[in-house]
Scaffold this motif. Structure first.
Motif, PDB file in Angstrom:
ATOM      1  N   HIS A   1      35.015  48.413  38.604  1.00 33.30           N
ATOM      2  CA  HIS A   1      36.362  47.843  38.758  1.00 33.30           C
ATOM      3  C   HIS A   1      36.860  47.157  37.482  1.00 33.30           C
ATOM      4  O   HIS A   1      37.985  46.662  37.460  1.00 33.30           O
ATOM      5  CB  HIS A   1      36.368  46.821  39.904  1.00 33.30           C
ATOM      6  CG  HIS A   1      35.919  47.385  41.202  1.00 33.30           C
ATOM      7  ND1 HIS A   1      36.712  48.219  41.962  1.00 33.30           N
ATOM      8  CD2 HIS A   1      34.748  47.265  41.879  1.00 33.30           C
ATOM      9  CE1 HIS A   1      36.046  48.583  43.047  1.00 33.30           C
ATOM     10  NE2 HIS A   1      34.855  48.021  43.022  1.00 33.30           N
TER      11      HIS A   1
ATOM     12  N   THR B   1      38.510  42.795  31.803  1.00 33.05           N
ATOM     13  CA  THR B   1      39.170  42.136  32.938  1.00 33.05           C
ATOM     14  C   THR B   1      38.638  42.743  34.229  1.00 33.05           C
ATOM     15  O   THR B   1      38.247  43.911  34.271  1.00 33.05           O
ATOM     16  CB  THR B   1      40.703  42.310  32.893  1.00 33.05           C
ATOM     17  OG1 THR B   1      41.010  43.699  32.973  1.00 33.05           O
ATOM     18  CG2 THR B   1      41.302  41.720  31.626  1.00 33.05           C
TER      19      THR B   1
ATOM     20  N   HIS C   1      39.947  42.813  38.226  1.00 32.94           N
ATOM     21  CA  HIS C   1      41.069  42.473  39.111  1.00 32.94           C
ATOM     22  C   HIS C   1      42.083  41.586  38.375  1.00 32.94           C
ATOM     23  O   HIS C   1      42.603  40.610  38.916  1.00 32.94           O
ATOM     24  CB  HIS C   1      40.572  41.802  40.387  1.00 32.94           C
ATOM     25  CG  HIS C   1      39.541  42.623  41.106  1.00 32.94           C
ATOM     26  ND1 HIS C   1      39.809  43.860  41.659  1.00 32.94           N
ATOM     27  CD2 HIS C   1      38.213  42.421  41.307  1.00 32.94           C
ATOM     28  CE1 HIS C   1      38.703  44.362  42.196  1.00 32.94           C
ATOM     29  NE2 HIS C   1      37.730  43.503  41.985  1.00 32.94           N
ATOM     30  N   GLY C   2      42.292  41.906  37.089  1.00 27.53           N
ATOM     31  CA  GLY C   2      43.305  41.209  36.291  1.00 27.53           C
ATOM     32  C   GLY C   2      42.845  39.905  35.656  1.00 27.53           C
ATOM     33  O   GLY C   2      43.606  39.274  34.926  1.00 27.53           O
TER      34      GLY C   2
ATOM     35  N   GLY D   1      34.846  40.294  43.987  1.00 31.19           N
ATOM     36  CA  GLY D   1      36.155  40.950  43.938  1.00 31.19           C
ATOM     37  C   GLY D   1      37.184  40.210  44.777  1.00 31.19           C
ATOM     38  O   GLY D   1      38.304  39.949  44.338  1.00 31.19           O
ATOM     39  N   GLN D   2      36.784  39.851  45.984  1.00 30.65           N
ATOM     40  CA  GLN D   2      37.693  39.129  46.895  1.00 30.65           C
ATOM     41  C   GLN D   2      38.093  37.780  46.291  1.00 30.65           C
ATOM     42  O   GLN D   2      39.244  37.365  46.368  1.00 30.65           O
ATOM     43  CB  GLN D   2      36.951  38.921  48.231  1.00 30.65           C
ATOM     44  CG  GLN D   2      37.724  38.200  49.289  1.00 30.65           C
ATOM     45  CD  GLN D   2      38.705  39.115  50.022  1.00 30.65           C
ATOM     46  OE1 GLN D   2      38.759  40.308  49.761  1.00 30.65           O
ATOM     47  NE2 GLN D   2      39.488  38.544  50.915  1.00 30.65           N
ATOM     48  N   TRP D   3      37.149  37.124  45.660  1.00 30.00           N
ATOM     49  CA  TRP D   3      37.416  35.820  45.019  1.00 30.00           C
ATOM     50  C   TRP D   3      38.409  35.998  43.867  1.00 30.00           C
ATOM     51  O   TRP D   3      39.398  35.258  43.772  1.00 30.00           O
ATOM     52  CB  TRP D   3      36.098  35.221  44.525  1.00 30.00           C
ATOM     53  CG  TRP D   3      36.235  34.050  43.614  1.00 30.00           C
ATOM     54  CD1 TRP D   3      36.862  32.863  43.876  1.00 30.00           C
ATOM     55  CD2 TRP D   3      35.737  33.945  42.268  1.00 30.00           C
ATOM     56  NE1 TRP D   3      36.768  32.036  42.793  1.00 30.00           N
ATOM     57  CE2 TRP D   3      36.091  32.667  41.793  1.00 30.00           C
ATOM     58  CE3 TRP D   3      35.012  34.801  41.441  1.00 30.00           C
ATOM     59  CZ2 TRP D   3      35.761  32.232  40.510  1.00 30.00           C
ATOM     60  CZ3 TRP D   3      34.673  34.361  40.177  1.00 30.00           C
ATOM     61  CH2 TRP D   3      35.052  33.097  39.710  1.00 30.00           C
ATOM     62  N   LEU D   4      38.159  36.986  43.012  1.00 29.59           N
ATOM     63  CA  LEU D   4      39.038  37.177  41.849  1.00 29.59           C
ATOM     64  C   LEU D   4      40.449  37.575  42.269  1.00 29.59           C
ATOM     65  O   LEU D   4      41.439  37.155  41.676  1.00 29.59           O
ATOM     66  CB  LEU D   4      38.445  38.232  40.905  1.00 29.59           C
ATOM     67  CG  LEU D   4      37.177  37.819  40.154  1.00 29.59           C
ATOM     68  CD1 LEU D   4      36.637  38.968  39.342  1.00 29.59           C
ATOM     69  CD2 LEU D   4      37.448  36.614  39.253  1.00 29.59           C
ATOM     70  N   LYS D   5      40.543  38.392  43.327  1.00 36.86           N
ATOM     71  CA  LYS D   5      41.873  38.827  43.785  1.00 36.86           C
ATOM     72  C   LYS D   5      42.677  37.646  44.306  1.00 36.86           C
ATOM     73  O   LYS D   5      43.897  37.681  44.323  1.00 36.86           O
ATOM     74  CB  LYS D   5      41.723  39.878  44.901  1.00 36.86           C
ATOM     75  CG  LYS D   5      41.314  41.246  44.365  1.00 36.86           C
ATOM     76  CD  LYS D   5      41.171  42.224  45.544  1.00 36.86           C
ATOM     77  CE  LYS D   5      40.144  43.279  45.216  1.00 36.86           C
ATOM     78  NZ  LYS D   5      39.666  43.985  46.406  1.00 36.86           N
ATOM     79  N   GLY D   6      41.967  36.597  44.743  1.00 33.35           N
ATOM     80  CA  GLY D   6      42.648  35.397  45.244  1.00 33.35           C
ATOM     81  C   GLY D   6      43.093  34.463  44.141  1.00 33.35           C
ATOM     82  O   GLY D   6      43.467  33.328  44.412  1.00 33.35           O
ATOM     83  N   ASP D   7      43.042  34.888  42.893  1.00 29.27           N
ATOM     84  CA  ASP D   7      43.468  34.107  41.733  1.00 29.27           C
ATOM     85  C   ASP D   7      42.649  32.836  41.551  1.00 29.27           C
ATOM     86  O   ASP D   7      43.085  31.738  41.927  1.00 29.27           O
ATOM     87  CB  ASP D   7      44.965  33.769  41.811  1.00 29.27           C
ATOM     88  CG  ASP D   7      45.470  33.181  40.496  1.00 29.27           C
ATOM     89  OD1 ASP D   7      44.701  33.171  39.510  1.00 29.27           O
ATOM     90  OD2 ASP D   7      46.614  32.726  40.454  1.00 29.27           O
TER      91      ASP D   7
END
Ligand code: ADE
Length: 226
Positions: A11, A29, A31-32, A218-224
């Protein structure tokens, strides 16, 4: 573990690799979010070295360690996830000069993970919905031994009754991060019960653990996380 790194690198974007001290630091990076991904290596010295290199060369704002561990606490089963609240070196013993487990000249045996970061990872794991693993939160102990005998496991449980899981790196990383003032968290998938069949369970479990940690991170990073 290599399997965990691979599950995250799938990812990652805009990745360049920098090699220092035999370690490949993947800068890019995920998930941004700007990240550096690296294999820790096995054992406390490897963990201390990797943590120091990460901190000094890349100046991260925070550090997240993922890996597998043997379950010690009652009800901590293979496939569960343990998030460390504090970490301790179970093979540190400079007694009678210092109390057993205390890191000499620091006055402490337990090193706390960052509570906010830890809570964010717990929330991310819970946010996986039906795929969320059973979660535990508490003491994780580390030492330069793969614990694979029921008698050794029982001795650790007796000496440290609140220990949930045993592994080989977390407390070293915790000590380095404490010295550097770097917030950190440690997340472990339980691969075995640190007993006579630990080595068999361990090898069977790796792929599942890699997917679990990558999903939570991944879930943590997507949550900013910033
Ligand atoms: N990592 C995974 N299982 C372990 C065990 N039983 N002992 C030490 N480290 C581990």
């Amino acid at each position: 573990m290599a399997e965990e790194l691979a599950a995250l690198l799938v990812h990652a974007r805009e990745v360049t690799v920098q090699t220092h001290a035999g370690r490949r630091f993947h800068v890019g990076t995920l998930h941004g979010v700007p990240v550096v991904l690296v294999l820790c290596g096995i054992g406390k010295v490897a963990a201390a070295m990797t943590t120091t290199l990460l901190a000094e060369r890349f100046t991260p704002r925070m550090l997240v360690f993922t890996g597998v561990a043997g379950g010690l606490g009652d009800g901590v089963r293979v496939g569960d996830v343990v998030v460390a609240e504090a970490l301790l070196q179970h093979d540190m013993d400079a007694s009678p000069l210092f109390p057993r487990f205390e890191v000499p000249l620091t006055g402490r045996s337990r090193f706390d993970a960052d509570p906010d970061l830890t809570a964010a990872l717990v929330a991310a794991a819970q946010g996986l919905g039906d795929a969320a693993p059973a979660l535990h939160h508490g003491l994780v102990i580390s030492g330069d031994r793969f614990v694979s005998a029921a008698a050794e496991c029982a001795a650790l449980r007796q000496a440290l009754p609140d220990a949930l899981a045993v592994e080989m790196e977390g407390a070293a990383l915790a000590q380095v991060c404490h010295d550097l003032g770097l917030p950190f968290a440690v997340l472990r998938s339980i691969s075995d019960r640190a007993d006579d069949s630990a080595h068999v369970d361990f090898t069977q479990f790796i792929q599942g653990a890699a997917q679990a940690s990558a999903a939570i991170v991944g879930q943590w990073l997507k949550g900013d996380p910033r």
